[in-house]
Each structure stands twice: as C-alpha cells, then as structure tokens.
Design a protein around this motif. Structure first.
Motif, PDB file in Angstrom:
ATOM      1  N   SER A  78      64.962 -11.432  29.083  1.00 33.03           N
ATOM      2  CA  SER A  78      63.947 -11.335  29.037  1.00 33.03           C
ATOM      3  C   SER A  78      62.822 -12.258  29.873  1.00 33.03           C
ATOM      4  O   SER A  78      61.835 -12.167  30.352  1.00 33.03           O
ATOM      5  CB  SER A  78      63.327 -10.978  27.551  1.00 33.03           C
ATOM      6  OG  SER A  78      63.865  -9.947  26.758  1.00 33.03           O
ATOM      7  N   THR A  79      63.260 -13.492  29.556  1.00 30.57           N
ATOM      8  CA  THR A  79      62.413 -14.714  30.094  1.00 30.57           C
ATOM      9  C   THR A  79      62.572 -14.611  31.618  1.00 30.57           C
ATOM     10  O   THR A  79      61.725 -14.796  32.380  1.00 30.57           O
ATOM     11  CB  THR A  79      63.082 -15.959  29.690  1.00 30.57           C
ATOM     12  OG1 THR A  79      63.067 -15.955  28.305  1.00 30.57           O
ATOM     13  CG2 THR A  79      62.124 -17.135  30.175  1.00 30.57           C
ATOM     14  N   ARG A  80      63.697 -14.369  32.160  1.00 33.83           N
ATOM     15  CA  ARG A  80      63.894 -14.066  33.463  1.00 33.83           C
ATOM     16  C   ARG A  80      63.094 -12.956  34.220  1.00 33.83           C
ATOM     17  O   ARG A  80      62.544 -13.006  35.199  1.00 33.83           O
ATOM     18  CB  ARG A  80      65.366 -13.997  33.903  1.00 33.83           C
ATOM     19  CG  ARG A  80      65.903 -13.960  35.337  1.00 33.83           C
ATOM     20  CD  ARG A  80      67.227 -13.696  35.758  1.00 33.83           C
ATOM     21  NE  ARG A  80      67.345 -12.455  35.454  1.00 33.83           N
ATOM     22  CZ  ARG A  80      68.682 -11.815  35.344  1.00 33.83           C
ATOM     23  NH1 ARG A  80      69.717 -12.579  35.839  1.00 33.83           N
ATOM     24  NH2 ARG A  80      69.164 -10.452  35.299  1.00 33.83           N
ATOM     25  N   ARG A  81      62.845 -12.184  33.456  1.00 31.39           N
ATOM     26  CA  ARG A  81      62.077 -10.772  33.820  1.00 31.39           C
ATOM     27  C   ARG A  81      60.429 -11.203  33.825  1.00 31.39           C
ATOM     28  O   ARG A  81      59.570 -10.395  34.486  1.00 31.39           O
ATOM     29  CB  ARG A  81      62.531  -9.562  33.247  1.00 31.39           C
ATOM     30  CG  ARG A  81      63.918  -8.991  33.438  1.00 31.39           C
ATOM     31  CD  ARG A  81      64.094  -8.001  32.628  1.00 31.39           C
ATOM     32  NE  ARG A  81      65.296  -7.167  32.959  1.00 31.39           N
ATOM     33  CZ  ARG A  81      65.846  -6.369  32.355  1.00 31.39           C
ATOM     34  NH1 ARG A  81      65.489  -5.946  31.312  1.00 31.39           N
ATOM     35  NH2 ARG A  81      67.146  -5.686  32.726  1.00 31.39           N
ATOM     36  N   ALA A  82      60.057 -12.055  33.055  1.00 34.25           N
ATOM     37  CA  ALA A  82      58.794 -12.215  32.680  1.00 34.25           C
ATOM     38  C   ALA A  82      57.994 -13.001  33.795  1.00 34.25           C
ATOM     39  O   ALA A  82      58.468 -14.065  34.117  1.00 34.25           O
ATOM     40  CB  ALA A  82      58.512 -13.054  31.357  1.00 34.25           C
TER      41      ALA A  82
ATOM     42  N   PHE B 190      56.195 -26.142  36.400  1.00 28.87           N
ATOM     43  CA  PHE B 190      56.755 -27.409  35.682  1.00 28.87           C
ATOM     44  C   PHE B 190      57.806 -28.002  36.520  1.00 28.87           C
ATOM     45  O   PHE B 190      57.827 -29.467  36.880  1.00 28.87           O
ATOM     46  CB  PHE B 190      57.568 -26.896  34.479  1.00 28.87           C
ATOM     47  CG  PHE B 190      58.205 -28.038  33.821  1.00 28.87           C
ATOM     48  CD1 PHE B 190      57.555 -28.966  33.099  1.00 28.87           C
ATOM     49  CD2 PHE B 190      59.672 -28.034  33.589  1.00 28.87           C
ATOM     50  CE1 PHE B 190      58.243 -30.245  32.704  1.00 28.87           C
ATOM     51  CE2 PHE B 190      60.274 -29.042  33.164  1.00 28.87           C
ATOM     52  CZ  PHE B 190      59.627 -30.058  32.561  1.00 28.87           C
ATOM     53  N   ILE B 191      58.731 -27.367  37.222  1.00 25.40           N
ATOM     54  CA  ILE B 191      59.660 -27.843  38.168  1.00 25.40           C
ATOM     55  C   ILE B 191      58.883 -28.704  39.129  1.00 25.40           C
ATOM     56  O   ILE B 191      59.404 -29.887  39.588  1.00 25.40           O
ATOM     57  CB  ILE B 191      60.556 -26.811  38.757  1.00 25.40           C
ATOM     58  CG1 ILE B 191      61.542 -26.218  37.438  1.00 25.40           C
ATOM     59  CG2 ILE B 191      61.546 -27.289  39.806  1.00 25.40           C
ATOM     60  CD1 ILE B 191      62.336 -24.986  37.874  1.00 25.40           C
ATOM     61  N   GLY B 192      57.951 -27.849  39.750  1.00 25.90           N
ATOM     62  CA  GLY B 192      57.378 -28.580  40.787  1.00 25.90           C
ATOM     63  C   GLY B 192      56.402 -30.027  40.621  1.00 25.90           C
ATOM     64  O   GLY B 192      56.599 -30.911  41.193  1.00 25.90           O
ATOM     65  N   MET B 193      56.041 -29.886  39.274  1.00 22.52           N
ATOM     66  CA  MET B 193      55.292 -31.116  38.831  1.00 22.52           C
ATOM     67  C   MET B 193      56.203 -32.205  38.616  1.00 22.52           C
ATOM     68  O   MET B 193      56.038 -33.468  39.092  1.00 22.52           O
ATOM     69  CB  MET B 193      54.391 -30.987  37.544  1.00 22.52           C
ATOM     70  CG  MET B 193      53.420 -29.965  37.702  1.00 22.52           C
ATOM     71  SD  MET B 193      52.056 -30.648  38.972  1.00 22.52           S
ATOM     72  CE  MET B 193      51.166 -32.217  38.010  1.00 22.52           C
TER      73      MET B 193
ATOM     74  N   MET C 102      54.308 -24.998  28.573  1.00 22.00           N
ATOM     75  CA  MET C 102      55.260 -23.830  29.010  1.00 22.00           C
ATOM     76  C   MET C 102      56.316 -23.516  27.680  1.00 22.00           C
ATOM     77  O   MET C 102      56.295 -22.166  27.574  1.00 22.00           O
ATOM     78  CB  MET C 102      56.109 -24.214  30.078  1.00 22.00           C
ATOM     79  CG  MET C 102      57.224 -23.432  30.595  1.00 22.00           C
ATOM     80  SD  MET C 102      58.510 -24.372  31.456  1.00 22.00           S
ATOM     81  CE  MET C 102      59.211 -25.383  30.171  1.00 22.00           C
ATOM     82  N   ALA C 103      56.536 -24.184  27.048  1.00 23.01           N
ATOM     83  CA  ALA C 103      57.419 -24.126  25.825  1.00 23.01           C
ATOM     84  C   ALA C 103      56.772 -23.194  24.861  1.00 23.01           C
ATOM     85  O   ALA C 103      57.457 -22.404  24.357  1.00 23.01           O
ATOM     86  CB  ALA C 103      58.095 -25.362  25.405  1.00 23.01           C
ATOM     87  N   ILE C 104      55.618 -23.778  24.686  1.00 18.83           N
ATOM     88  CA  ILE C 104      54.784 -22.835  23.413  1.00 18.83           C
ATOM     89  C   ILE C 104      54.773 -21.410  24.116  1.00 18.83           C
ATOM     90  O   ILE C 104      54.881 -20.384  23.328  1.00 18.83           O
ATOM     91  CB  ILE C 104      53.435 -23.354  23.394  1.00 18.83           C
ATOM     92  CG1 ILE C 104      53.428 -24.794  22.547  1.00 18.83           C
ATOM     93  CG2 ILE C 104      52.428 -22.395  22.558  1.00 18.83           C
ATOM     94  CD1 ILE C 104      52.233 -25.502  22.623  1.00 18.83           C
ATOM     95  N   VAL C 105      54.479 -21.096  25.440  1.00 20.71           N
ATOM     96  CA  VAL C 105      54.092 -19.680  25.789  1.00 20.71           C
ATOM     97  C   VAL C 105      55.488 -19.232  25.759  1.00 20.71           C
ATOM     98  O   VAL C 105      55.546 -17.939  25.235  1.00 20.71           O
ATOM     99  CB  VAL C 105      53.597 -19.812  27.573  1.00 20.71           C
ATOM    100  CG1 VAL C 105      53.748 -18.325  28.091  1.00 20.71           C
ATOM    101  CG2 VAL C 105      52.253 -20.284  27.254  1.00 20.71           C
TER     102      VAL C 105
ATOM    103  N   ALA D 223      56.229 -16.457  32.678  1.00 17.89           N
ATOM    104  CA  ALA D 223      57.457 -17.414  32.539  1.00 17.89           C
ATOM    105  C   ALA D 223      57.805 -18.084  33.720  1.00 17.89           C
ATOM    106  O   ALA D 223      57.657 -19.218  33.774  1.00 17.89           O
ATOM    107  CB  ALA D 223      58.392 -16.923  31.668  1.00 17.89           C
ATOM    108  N   HIS D 224      57.858 -17.206  34.734  1.00 19.73           N
ATOM    109  CA  HIS D 224      58.484 -17.666  35.925  1.00 19.73           C
ATOM    110  C   HIS D 224      57.284 -18.559  36.678  1.00 19.73           C
ATOM    111  O   HIS D 224      57.698 -19.682  37.120  1.00 19.73           O
ATOM    112  CB  HIS D 224      58.479 -16.532  37.124  1.00 19.73           C
ATOM    113  CG  HIS D 224      59.894 -15.825  36.935  1.00 19.73           C
ATOM    114  ND1 HIS D 224      60.331 -14.592  37.733  1.00 19.73           N
ATOM    115  CD2 HIS D 224      61.002 -15.863  35.944  1.00 19.73           C
ATOM    116  CE1 HIS D 224      61.434 -14.288  37.394  1.00 19.73           C
ATOM    117  NE2 HIS D 224      61.715 -15.004  36.397  1.00 19.73           N
ATOM    118  N   LEU D 225      56.061 -18.371  36.583  1.00 16.27           N
ATOM    119  CA  LEU D 225      55.090 -19.021  37.364  1.00 16.27           C
ATOM    120  C   LEU D 225      54.996 -20.301  36.359  1.00 16.27           C
ATOM    121  O   LEU D 225      54.997 -21.522  37.178  1.00 16.27           O
ATOM    122  CB  LEU D 225      53.574 -18.388  36.761  1.00 16.27           C
ATOM    123  CG  LEU D 225      52.508 -19.305  37.349  1.00 16.27           C
ATOM    124  CD1 LEU D 225      52.545 -19.524  38.832  1.00 16.27           C
ATOM    125  CD2 LEU D 225      51.032 -18.556  36.865  1.00 16.27           C
TER     126      LEU D 225
END
Length: 299
Positions: free
Chosen positions: A14-18, A28-31, A88-91, A21-23
C-alpha cells in the motif's frame, strides 16, 4: 501465512502504491543526500578561497577543513532526519490506520480470527521495513559521497558509525510513525488525524527545548542539541523537560555517534530514552480496542 506477516506485506504494498508517500520518500532521500553534497561543496569552496589567500600571503592559519573527520560531512543529515523524516513518518503512520477506516474494510478484517494487536503490529512492521529501506538507500549514497570527498572508502569504524546513525534514525522515525498511527486510530476526521501529530511534533521539536534552554527557535534547527546558557531556573526546567525532548535526545546521540566536536559525553542515556519512547508508543498503539479500529470517520 499468519496475520502479522500478511499485514506487514500489505502495508508495504500500500505504501508503494501511495503517491503522497512516494513524494515524501523521494524528498527525504534527496535531502539526506544533499547534506553530504553541501558538505563537499563547502569544502571545495572554502579550500579554494583558502589557497588563494595563502598564495597572496595574507594568512598563515591552517585550512579550516584540515583534521576534520570524514563523518563531518554527514552531520547536517541529523536535522533533515528530524525535520523531513519525522513528518514523512507521521504521514505514513496516519495513512496506514486511516486507510481501512476510510474504506470500511476493518470490520471485514476483524470478522476473521485476527487479533487487533497482531494486525496493528503487522502494519508497524511493514512501515518499519519501508523506513529501513529509505534510510538504507539514503545513507548508502551518503557513504559513497563522503568516500569520494575523502578520496578513499570510509574505514570500518566510520562505516559502523554511519550504520549506528541509521539505526538511531530508524528508532526516531518509527516513534513518529506510531504517533501517526495512533492519531489515525483515535481521530474522528482525517484532517484532525494529520493536524494533531504535526502539532505534537512541533511542541516536541521546538517548544520543549526552548522552555528548558531559552534558545532561539532558529538555533533549534542546528544538528546539535541546544544548550542552556542562562542557568538557574532554566537548568531546573531542562532537567524536567529534557527527557521528553525526544528530538534533542536524538540530536545528542547522533552527534556523539558522528563524532561532532561540539558535543561530548556518553550517548547511552539518550539512546535509552529513544528506545523507551519507542516501546511506550508501541504498547499504546497495540492496546487499541477493536471497536476503536472499527469506528468510521465523521467527514
């Protein structure tokens, strides 16, 4: 296949499809990667200016970056984990528990011989795997960039410290994920489910540290914990609010692990506080009654 594993796998899917979440994951990875790149650019710029000044005979002082540890370039990642990663974790946590309530599928799931605690812990495990993957990718790229800056791969000791920093980040982000899951279970409206944990996060990250240190809010954006310079009343308050300032405890433990010269001492107490909050939040979410999980939203 048991409920725990199925719930974990479904949460990862589900997280992979959201899209949201992707954004957030990409940002986060970029920062985190950008923090190392910024360190490299700073090194190159300052060194270039220094060499020009030395060539002109205007200084005999050593290069500011001489003797800097390789992990110096990872120190800014601490604040990105605290700011971007926590939100991100909260969302992710809110979406995990609101998803079933919005689709009204909780009744169907719980009509089977499924324990509510097993279901929730399975969702947490799935999100924990997602967070671990994001942290792993981010810090792996950061490790490569730092190695390039230093002209050689990081040694085992420094690599171990990067891994330890990643584990601390996972503990912090998992705690805020649980906060999001809790408000997703308890809130009657979707907007409230998102707003409440953001307010709580703001209070933990900015209000509590400021009460105990009288630090300016902008100073709380530094990757090192705020230090009270006033003494007296604030020292007493800091002793009370300090253990509850999870983000400051994270900054302290991370700074010690990354060998930041601005922070000294032992990280054991801070690590134990982080683990205690994670354990408490896990229990609070796991004991959520079945009727609360089955409650609808008042939209």
């Amino acid at each position: 296949m048991n409920t725990f594993v199925v719930s974990a796998r479904h949460e990862m899917l589900s997280t992979r499809r959201a899209r949201t979440a992707h954004l957030l994951l990409i940002v986060f990875i970029g920062m985190v990667i950008a923090s190392s790149v910024i360190g490299w650019v700073t090194n190159q710029t300052v060194t270039g200016v220094y060499e020009k000044v030395v060539a002109d005979g205007l200084t005999t002082a050593p290069n500011p970056f001489t003797g800097v540890t390789p992990l110096y370039y990872a120190r800014n990642a601490v604040i990105y984990v605290l700011l971007i990663g926590s939100l991100m974790a909260i969302v992710l946590g809110v979406q995990a528990t609101l998803r079933d309530r919005k689709a009204a599928t909780t009744d169907l799931v719980l009509s089977r011989p499924v324990g509510s605690a097993t279901r929730l812990l399975g969702q947490l495990a799935g999100l924990g795997v997602v967070l671990a993957a994001v942290i792993g990718i981010s810090f792996s790229v950061s490790w490569v960039i730092i190695s390039v800056i230093n002209g050689a791969p990081l040694g085992w000791a420094d690599t171990g410290r990067v891994i330890a920093f990643g584990l601390l980040s996972w503990v912090l982000l998992s705690t805020f994920t649980l906060l999001g899951m809790l408000t997703g279970l308890r809130s009657k409206r979707e907007t409230t489910a998102l707003l409440v944990p953001f307010v709580i996060w703001s209070a933990i990250a900015f209000v509590l540290p400021q009460i105990g240190t009288a630090a300016r809010p902008v100073s709380l954006l530094n990757p090192v914990p705020a230090v009270s310079s006033t003494g007296g009343y604030f020292d007493v308050v800091a002793a009370i609010t300090g253990p509850f300032s999870v983000t400051e405890q994270f900054k302290r433990a991370s700074s010690i692990v990354l060998q930041d010269p601005a922070v000294t001492g032992d990280a054991t107490s801070s690590v134990l506080i982080l683990l205690a909050f994670l354990a408490v939040m896990t229990v609070v979410v796991a004991v959520t009654p079945r009727n609360r999980m089955r409650s609808g939203l008042n939209e």
